[in-house]
Design a protein around this motif. Structure first.
Motif, PDB file in Angstrom:
ATOM      1  N   TYR A 263       0.823  -1.213   0.000  1.00  0.00           N
ATOM      2  CA  TYR A 263       0.000   0.000   0.000  1.00  0.00           C
ATOM      3  C   TYR A 263       0.860   1.267   0.000  1.00  0.00           C
ATOM      4  N   HIS A 264       2.069   1.196   0.548  1.00  0.00           N
ATOM      5  CA  HIS A 264       2.984   2.338   0.500  1.00  0.00           C
ATOM      6  C   HIS A 264       3.309   2.707  -0.950  1.00  0.00           C
ATOM      7  N   PHE A 265       3.327   1.721  -1.832  1.00  0.00           N
ATOM      8  CA  PHE A 265       3.626   1.957  -3.243  1.00  0.00           C
ATOM      9  C   PHE A 265       2.382   2.335  -4.031  1.00  0.00           C
ATOM     10  N   ILE A 266       1.247   1.773  -3.649  1.00  0.00           N
ATOM     11  CA  ILE A 266      -0.013   2.058  -4.349  1.00  0.00           C
ATOM     12  C   ILE A 266      -0.503   3.463  -4.023  1.00  0.00           C
ATOM     13  N   ASN A 267      -0.405   3.866  -2.743  1.00  0.00           N
ATOM     14  CA  ASN A 267      -0.957   5.149  -2.304  1.00  0.00           C
ATOM     15  C   ASN A 267      -0.009   5.843  -1.329  1.00  0.00           C
ATOM     16  N   PRO A 268       1.172   6.249  -1.787  1.00  0.00           N
ATOM     17  CA  PRO A 268       2.113   6.895  -0.863  1.00  0.00           C
ATOM     18  C   PRO A 268       1.574   8.210  -0.283  1.00  0.00           C
ATOM     19  N   GLU A 269       0.659   8.848  -0.995  1.00  0.00           N
ATOM     20  CA  GLU A 269       0.086  10.110  -0.505  1.00  0.00           C
ATOM     21  C   GLU A 269      -0.648   9.925   0.821  1.00  0.00           C
ATOM     22  N   PHE A 270      -1.187   8.733   1.044  1.00  0.00           N
ATOM     23  CA  PHE A 270      -1.890   8.437   2.288  1.00  0.00           C
ATOM     24  C   PHE A 270      -0.977   8.655   3.500  1.00  0.00           C
ATOM     25  N   TYR A 271       0.301   8.359   3.336  1.00  0.00           N
ATOM     26  CA  TYR A 271       1.250   8.406   4.451  1.00  0.00           C
ATOM     27  C   TYR A 271       1.899   9.782   4.641  1.00  0.00           C
ATOM     28  N   LEU A 272       1.789  10.672   3.652  1.00  0.00           N
ATOM     29  CA  LEU A 272       2.470  11.976   3.746  1.00  0.00           C
ATOM     30  C   LEU A 272       2.099  12.772   4.993  1.00  0.00           C
ATOM     31  N   PRO A 273       0.818  12.877   5.382  1.00  0.00           N
ATOM     32  CA  PRO A 273       0.502  13.661   6.579  1.00  0.00           C
ATOM     33  C   PRO A 273       1.099  13.078   7.862  1.00  0.00           C
ATOM     34  N   MET A 274       1.445  11.796   7.853  1.00  0.00           N
ATOM     35  CA  MET A 274       1.989  11.144   9.037  1.00  0.00           C
ATOM     36  C   MET A 274       3.480  11.410   9.223  1.00  0.00           C
ATOM     37  N   MET A 275       4.101  11.966   8.196  1.00  0.00           N
ATOM     38  CA  MET A 275       5.546  12.171   8.229  1.00  0.00           C
ATOM     39  C   MET A 275       5.894  13.441   9.017  1.00  0.00           C
ATOM     40  N   PRO A 276       6.707  13.295  10.052  1.00  0.00           N
ATOM     41  CA  PRO A 276       7.133  14.477  10.807  1.00  0.00           C
ATOM     42  C   PRO A 276       7.887  15.467   9.918  1.00  0.00           C
ATOM     43  N   ASP A 277       7.638  16.749  10.132  1.00  0.00           N
ATOM     44  CA  ASP A 277       8.286  17.799   9.331  1.00  0.00           C
ATOM     45  C   ASP A 277       9.807  17.716   9.384  1.00  0.00           C
ATOM     46  N   TYR A 278      10.355  17.255  10.506  1.00  0.00           N
ATOM     47  CA  TYR A 278      11.802  17.262  10.679  1.00  0.00           C
ATOM     48  C   TYR A 278      12.514  16.148   9.914  1.00  0.00           C
ATOM     49  N   LEU A 279      11.758  15.228   9.310  1.00  0.00           N
ATOM     50  CA  LEU A 279      12.377  14.174   8.507  1.00  0.00           C
ATOM     51  C   LEU A 279      12.481  14.629   7.049  1.00  0.00           C
ATOM     52  N   PRO A 280      13.588  14.302   6.392  1.00  0.00           N
ATOM     53  CA  PRO A 280      13.740  14.679   4.980  1.00  0.00           C
ATOM     54  C   PRO A 280      13.108  13.633   4.055  1.00  0.00           C
ATOM     55  N   ALA A 281      12.988  13.960   2.800  1.00  0.00           N
ATOM     56  CA  ALA A 281      12.641  13.013   1.729  1.00  0.00           C
ATOM     57  C   ALA A 281      11.449  12.119   2.088  1.00  0.00           C
ATOM     58  N   HIS A 282      10.340  12.753   2.390  1.00  0.00           N
ATOM     59  CA  HIS A 282       9.165  12.002   2.834  1.00  0.00           C
ATOM     60  C   HIS A 282       8.773  10.877   1.874  1.00  0.00           C
ATOM     61  N   GLU A 283       8.710  11.195   0.572  1.00  0.00           N
ATOM     62  CA  GLU A 283       8.284  10.174  -0.391  1.00  0.00           C
ATOM     63  C   GLU A 283       9.256   9.000  -0.391  1.00  0.00           C
ATOM     64  N   GLY A 284      10.540   9.285  -0.348  1.00  0.00           N
ATOM     65  CA  GLY A 284      11.544   8.225  -0.327  1.00  0.00           C
ATOM     66  C   GLY A 284      11.452   7.373   0.925  1.00  0.00           C
ATOM     67  N   LEU A 285      11.231   8.001   2.053  1.00  0.00           N
ATOM     68  CA  LEU A 285      11.096   7.249   3.302  1.00  0.00           C
ATOM     69  C   LEU A 285       9.845   6.381   3.300  1.00  0.00           C
ATOM     70  N   ILE A 286       8.775   6.883   2.709  1.00  0.00           N
ATOM     71  CA  ILE A 286       7.535   6.103   2.622  1.00  0.00           C
ATOM     72  C   ILE A 286       7.763   4.856   1.769  1.00  0.00           C
ATOM     73  N   LEU A 287       8.408   5.019   0.627  1.00  0.00           N
ATOM     74  CA  LEU A 287       8.667   3.875  -0.242  1.00  0.00           C
ATOM     75  C   LEU A 287       9.653   2.902   0.405  1.00  0.00           C
ATOM     76  N   ALA A 288      10.677   3.434   1.071  1.00  0.00           N
ATOM     77  CA  ALA A 288      11.644   2.555   1.748  1.00  0.00           C
ATOM     78  C   ALA A 288      10.963   1.768   2.860  1.00  0.00           C
ATOM     79  N   SER A 289      10.103   2.432   3.637  1.00  0.00           N
ATOM     80  CA  SER A 289       9.426   1.705   4.715  1.00  0.00           C
ATOM     81  C   SER A 289       8.488   0.646   4.143  1.00  0.00           C
TER      82      SER A 289
END
Length: 131
Positions: free
Chosen positions: A27-53
């Motif tokens: 689901y991280h690959f199908i809908n990565p946008e779902f996870y964007l609001p959960m990403m803390p501002d202080y972390l870089p490269a949100h999209e990359g971290l979502i796909l890596a996780s």
């Protein structure tokens, strides 16, 4: 008979965990946008971290089904869930971004992480599981 039930329960647990982590990872690959609001501002490269996780969730989900990789994969999933704790705390600190989810559910999610960690430990790492 009791050990047969324990063994069957462990197999069912491993399959449920595996399927859950694989589906969550995909689901991280199908809908990565779902996870964007959960990403803390202080972390870089949100999209990359979502796909890596997502990739790590898939690998962990597969790994816990492989006898030789089970313990390593269990520890990896536990480490990943502890890292995800940052996102759960972020959500509690910014509940308005997750409406209509009630605040109590955001706190419950934190507690649920520790239930998952215990479950994963019991079926993948616990000395009781040594074969």
């Amino acid at each position: 008979c009791s050990s047969d039930l324990k063994s069957r329960g462990r197999r069912i647990s491993l399959i449920l965990l595996s399927v859950g982590f694989i589906f969550a990872g995909v689901y991280h690959f199908i809908n990565p946008e779902f996870y964007l609001p959960m990403m803390p501002d202080y972390l870089p490269a949100h999209e990359g971290l979502i796909l890596a996780s997502g990739a790590f969730e898939i690998l962990g989900g597969i790994g816990i089904l492989v006898d030789a990789a089970r313990k390593f994969s269990g520890w990896g999933i536990i480490a990943m869930l502890l890292v995800f704790h940052m996102a759960h705390v972020w959500m509690v600190q910014h509940p308005g971004a997750f409406e209509p989810v009630p605040v109590w559910a955001l706190y419950a999610r934190i507690a649920l992480q520790f239930v998952f960690i215990r479950w994963i430990y019991k079926v993948t790492i616990s000395p009781e599981q040594a074969s």
